[in-house]
Design an enzyme around this catalytic site. Structure first.
Site, PDB file in Angstrom:
ATOM      1  N   GLU A   5       3.569   1.120  -4.975  1.00  0.00           N
ATOM      2  CA  GLU A   5       4.715   0.655  -5.982  1.00  0.00           C
ATOM      3  C   GLU A   5       4.986   1.837  -7.115  1.00  0.00           C
ATOM      4  O   GLU A   5       5.915   1.588  -7.803  1.00  0.00           O
ATOM      5  CB  GLU A   5       4.138  -0.599  -6.475  1.00  0.00           C
TER       6      GLU A   5
ATOM      7  N   HIS B  61      -5.250   3.536   6.267  1.00  0.00           N
ATOM      8  CA  HIS B  61      -4.291   2.819   5.088  1.00  0.00           C
ATOM      9  C   HIS B  61      -4.499   3.877   3.994  1.00  0.00           C
ATOM     10  O   HIS B  61      -3.209   4.055   3.165  1.00  0.00           O
ATOM     11  CB  HIS B  61      -5.019   1.429   4.610  1.00  0.00           C
TER      12      HIS B  61
END
Length: 156
Positions: free
Chosen positions: A61, A91
């Site tokens: 984010e 990831h």
């Protein structure tokens, strides 16, 4: 020795405003980075009311929040702090890579310096070392880099 004009940034944060983006993920590490950045800026003349800490979920984010802060015109510099620790899946690579690219684009597109204090480590131990123990505090380093860059850019 040749005499050439040299532009250097001064480490004087007086009168400047900074946004500090801090991830909640791995907050026990990130809080140390934030503390280091805030302390550094304060020791170099930035008033605490001229610092804004923006808490966000995680590193992915960071770019969109940095973009909004840069576009606001309220900050001379942005410091992005977080910790991504490698796990057993890919990831880590996706999150760390996209956050890094995104932050670089924001800085280039907006002209607002963005300090990179996103730890990308293979272990919790490495992250702790970079958050104020053996390897220094990367929050301090990111704050110093942003401050110096802001002052250099004022002269360009």
């Amino acid at each position: 020795m040749l005499h050439v004009k040299t532009i250097e940034g001064q480490f004087d944060a007086k009168g400047l405003k900074f946004a500090i983006i801090a991830t909640r993920f791995n907050d026990f590490i990130v809080d140390r980075l934030v503390g280091g950045a805030v302390d550094y800026l304060a020791r170099h003349g930035c008033e605490r009311e001229d610092m804004t800490i923006v808490r966000i979920p995680g590193a992915f984010e960071m770019p969109i929040v940095a973009q909004k802060l840069a576009k606001s015109g309220r900050y001379h510099g942005i410091i992005a702090l977080g910790a991504v620790i490698r796990g057993a899946t890919p990831h880590f690579d996706f999150v760390a890579g996209e956050a890094t690219k995104g932050l670089a684009h924001i800085s280039l597109d907006s002209g607002v310096p963005v300090g990179f204090g996103l730890l990308t480590t293979d272990s919790i131990e490495q992250a702790i070392e970079r958050a104020g123990t053996k390897a220094g505090n990367k929050g301090v380093e990111a704050a110093a880099a942003v401050l110096e860059t802001v002052r250099v850019m004022e002269q360009l």
